[in-house]
Design a protein around this motif. Sequence first.
Motif, PDB file in Angstrom:
ATOM      1  N   ARG A  25      30.952  -3.634  17.395  1.00 60.55           N
ATOM      2  CA  ARG A  25      31.199  -4.818  16.577  1.00 60.55           C
ATOM      3  C   ARG A  25      32.567  -4.824  15.897  1.00 60.55           C
ATOM      4  O   ARG A  25      32.913  -5.806  15.238  1.00 60.55           O
ATOM      5  CB  ARG A  25      30.090  -4.954  15.529  1.00 60.55           C
ATOM      6  CG  ARG A  25      28.728  -5.151  16.185  1.00 60.55           C
ATOM      7  CD  ARG A  25      27.597  -5.199  15.189  1.00 60.55           C
ATOM      8  NE  ARG A  25      26.304  -5.271  15.869  1.00 60.55           N
ATOM      9  CZ  ARG A  25      25.126  -5.226  15.251  1.00 60.55           C
ATOM     10  NH1 ARG A  25      25.071  -5.115  13.935  1.00 60.55           N
ATOM     11  NH2 ARG A  25      24.007  -5.290  15.941  1.00 60.55           N
ATOM     12  N   SER A  26      33.324  -3.749  16.063  1.00 64.14           N
ATOM     13  CA  SER A  26      34.654  -3.699  15.453  1.00 64.14           C
ATOM     14  C   SER A  26      35.737  -3.587  16.521  1.00 64.14           C
ATOM     15  O   SER A  26      36.379  -4.585  16.867  1.00 64.14           O
ATOM     16  CB  SER A  26      34.738  -2.539  14.458  1.00 64.14           C
ATOM     17  OG  SER A  26      33.837  -2.726  13.380  1.00 64.14           O
ATOM     18  N   ILE A  27      35.939  -2.398  17.077  1.00 65.36           N
ATOM     19  CA  ILE A  27      37.062  -2.181  17.984  1.00 65.36           C
ATOM     20  C   ILE A  27      36.910  -2.964  19.288  1.00 65.36           C
ATOM     21  O   ILE A  27      37.863  -3.616  19.743  1.00 65.36           O
ATOM     22  CB  ILE A  27      37.243  -0.672  18.262  1.00 65.36           C
ATOM     23  CG1 ILE A  27      37.615   0.059  16.971  1.00 65.36           C
ATOM     24  CG2 ILE A  27      38.308  -0.452  19.335  1.00 65.36           C
ATOM     25  CD1 ILE A  27      38.862  -0.481  16.291  1.00 65.36           C
ATOM     26  N   ASP A 141      31.957  -0.009   3.413  1.00 67.99           N
ATOM     27  CA  ASP A 141      31.413  -1.204   4.043  1.00 67.99           C
ATOM     28  C   ASP A 141      30.604  -2.101   3.121  1.00 67.99           C
ATOM     29  O   ASP A 141      30.615  -3.324   3.258  1.00 67.99           O
ATOM     30  CB  ASP A 141      30.565  -0.813   5.255  1.00 67.99           C
ATOM     31  CG  ASP A 141      29.453   0.168   4.904  1.00 67.99           C
ATOM     32  OD1 ASP A 141      28.284  -0.244   4.837  1.00 67.99           O
ATOM     33  OD2 ASP A 141      29.747   1.366   4.702  1.00 67.99           O
ATOM     34  N   LYS A 142      29.890  -1.523   2.160  1.00 66.73           N
ATOM     35  CA  LYS A 142      28.991  -2.354   1.357  1.00 66.73           C
ATOM     36  C   LYS A 142      29.737  -3.319   0.443  1.00 66.73           C
ATOM     37  O   LYS A 142      29.170  -4.318   0.005  1.00 66.73           O
ATOM     38  CB  LYS A 142      28.006  -1.468   0.592  1.00 66.73           C
ATOM     39  CG  LYS A 142      26.974  -0.867   1.544  1.00 66.73           C
ATOM     40  CD  LYS A 142      26.019   0.084   0.905  1.00 66.73           C
ATOM     41  CE  LYS A 142      24.995   0.565   1.937  1.00 66.73           C
ATOM     42  NZ  LYS A 142      25.615   1.105   3.168  1.00 66.73           N
ATOM     43  N   LEU A 143      31.008  -3.058   0.183  1.00 67.92           N
ATOM     44  CA  LEU A 143      31.794  -4.022  -0.589  1.00 67.92           C
ATOM     45  C   LEU A 143      31.973  -5.329   0.166  1.00 67.92           C
ATOM     46  O   LEU A 143      32.264  -6.359  -0.444  1.00 67.92           O
ATOM     47  CB  LEU A 143      33.166  -3.442  -0.918  1.00 67.92           C
ATOM     48  CG  LEU A 143      33.219  -2.286  -1.913  1.00 67.92           C
ATOM     49  CD1 LEU A 143      34.657  -1.855  -2.119  1.00 67.92           C
ATOM     50  CD2 LEU A 143      32.574  -2.678  -3.237  1.00 67.92           C
ATOM     51  N   GLY A 329      32.286 -12.246   7.924  1.00 68.36           N
ATOM     52  CA  GLY A 329      32.373 -11.440   9.128  1.00 68.36           C
ATOM     53  C   GLY A 329      31.663 -10.112   8.965  1.00 68.36           C
ATOM     54  O   GLY A 329      31.158  -9.766   7.892  1.00 68.36           O
ATOM     55  N   ASN A 330      31.638  -9.328  10.039  1.00 68.82           N
ATOM     56  CA  ASN A 330      31.043  -8.007  10.002  1.00 68.82           C
ATOM     57  C   ASN A 330      31.804  -7.124   9.028  1.00 68.82           C
ATOM     58  O   ASN A 330      33.038  -7.037   9.058  1.00 68.82           O
ATOM     59  CB  ASN A 330      31.068  -7.392  11.404  1.00 68.82           C
ATOM     60  CG  ASN A 330      30.524  -5.989  11.443  1.00 68.82           C
ATOM     61  OD1 ASN A 330      31.239  -5.029  11.184  1.00 68.82           O
ATOM     62  ND2 ASN A 330      29.252  -5.856  11.765  1.00 68.82           N
ATOM     63  N   ALA A 331      31.070  -6.436   8.133  1.00 73.55           N
ATOM     64  CA  ALA A 331      31.699  -5.654   7.069  1.00 73.55           C
ATOM     65  C   ALA A 331      32.581  -4.537   7.616  1.00 73.55           C
ATOM     66  O   ALA A 331      33.639  -4.232   7.051  1.00 73.55           O
ATOM     67  CB  ALA A 331      30.625  -5.076   6.147  1.00 73.55           C
ATOM     68  N   PHE A 332      32.159  -3.921   8.699  1.00 73.67           N
ATOM     69  CA  PHE A 332      32.925  -2.817   9.271  1.00 73.67           C
ATOM     70  C   PHE A 332      34.191  -3.337   9.956  1.00 73.67           C
ATOM     71  O   PHE A 332      35.270  -2.753   9.813  1.00 73.67           O
ATOM     72  CB  PHE A 332      32.063  -2.029  10.261  1.00 73.67           C
ATOM     73  CG  PHE A 332      30.941  -1.278   9.615  1.00 73.67           C
ATOM     74  CD1 PHE A 332      31.082   0.047   9.261  1.00 73.67           C
ATOM     75  CD2 PHE A 332      29.721  -1.901   9.360  1.00 73.67           C
ATOM     76  CE1 PHE A 332      30.046   0.754   8.662  1.00 73.67           C
ATOM     77  CE2 PHE A 332      28.676  -1.207   8.759  1.00 73.67           C
ATOM     78  CZ  PHE A 332      28.844   0.114   8.404  1.00 73.67           C
ATOM     79  N   ARG A 333      34.047  -4.438  10.678  1.00 68.28           N
ATOM     80  CA  ARG A 333      35.223  -4.996  11.362  1.00 68.28           C
ATOM     81  C   ARG A 333      36.278  -5.461  10.361  1.00 68.28           C
ATOM     82  O   ARG A 333      37.482  -5.286  10.595  1.00 68.28           O
ATOM     83  CB  ARG A 333      34.802  -6.152  12.265  1.00 68.28           C
ATOM     84  CG  ARG A 333      35.984  -6.811  12.963  1.00 68.28           C
ATOM     85  CD  ARG A 333      35.564  -7.863  13.945  1.00 68.28           C
ATOM     86  NE  ARG A 333      36.719  -8.574  14.473  1.00 68.28           N
ATOM     87  CZ  ARG A 333      36.670  -9.518  15.405  1.00 68.28           C
ATOM     88  NH1 ARG A 333      35.484  -9.860  15.913  1.00 68.28           N
ATOM     89  NH2 ARG A 333      37.758 -10.121  15.817  1.00 68.28           N
TER      90      ARG A 333
END
Length: 385
Positions: A25-27, A141-143, A329-333
């Motif tokens: 979901r990120s790279i 990520d939780k931020l 968007g996705n928190a990690f991305r």
Amino acid sequence: MDQIRVGIIMNGVTGRMGTRQHLDRSIIAIRDQGGLTLADGRKLLVDPILVGRNAAKLKELASRYGVDRWTTSLDEALADPNDTIYFDAQLTDLRAAAVKKAIAAGKHVFCEKPTAGDLDEAIELVRLANAAGVKHGVVQDKLFLPGIRKLKRLIDGGFFGDLLSFRLNFGYWVFEGDWQQPNRPSWNYRAEEGGGLILDMYPHWRYVLDNIIGPVKSVLCHGQVHVPRRWDENGDEYRATAEDAAYGMFQFDNGVLAQFTTSWVTRPYRDEIGEWQLDGTLGSAVAGLRDCRVQSRANTPMPVWNPDIPNPIDFRAGWSEVPDNQEFGNAFRIQWEMFLRHVVEDAEFPWDLLEGAKGVQLAELAMRSWHERRWIDIPDLEIPA
């Protein structure tokens, strides 16, 4: 259009979160959309190399996502000057040593939490990275969860008035493994392998507390091994040596008291796995991972204690949904894109290895509080030259 290739060494992404959030979901998502558009209009193209200990898993993962490069040799990956970023999502007890190698090789570092198994080593990573002049970041990520971002929006807008208390109920039931497969890895319950809920989750709670309420000043914590007998992924019984629940309280200079219950031995009766409630003089909010609901001072009901009649108040009816007002968007991305911009454009990225060390510090002091059965003050971190 000018293009910039950024080679990324991704170590430990064969695990569930590493595969799902950081790779898929990120790279891969950034790659498949054609790269990341920089401020000057250039395209940043990501080129990952997958690193791990299991060749079969790496080969399957590379095939699934169309990644050309993988290796079981971290040294080989670090030797390539064309790969400039090192990412680590390994087991906790493997992370610090690998990050040190990456820093020594001159790589910029982005890694998961906790950054190390103890505070001394976490501080050493900060010192080494600063001395090497490499850029460094830690996943927070939780931020970037929609629920937490809505909660922060309410604070910034003055919704709460004076803040009073902050509560969290987080967790779910992790099966023991005897009659159903465990839904968390067995190493999580072995202290000798870097397991333990406090070291796992309190680095998260540090950055949530610091960024939502303010710098944490003291901690009172109790941990417990509620379920001592568990079965691993092979069906073999083992004795849990690491806590599966933690009950923490946190104090701040502004008078707010936070109470966080974190448990892998609870069955949720709530809307989401985790729910934060923030109370203030003018209103309250309950935020989950995605949703956030509020009740203002004017809409607050007046309950009266009377156990002899059915409760006449529908407490949930008095709460209203906070609208999205934007696309989340996705928190990690989001963090990956921010860190990539930090490396290439020198854009701001405040969540560095020092912030990661603060998370390890809270976990370490929480463990100390548990063992000494008392409040522990949290000093400012000093990084030696």
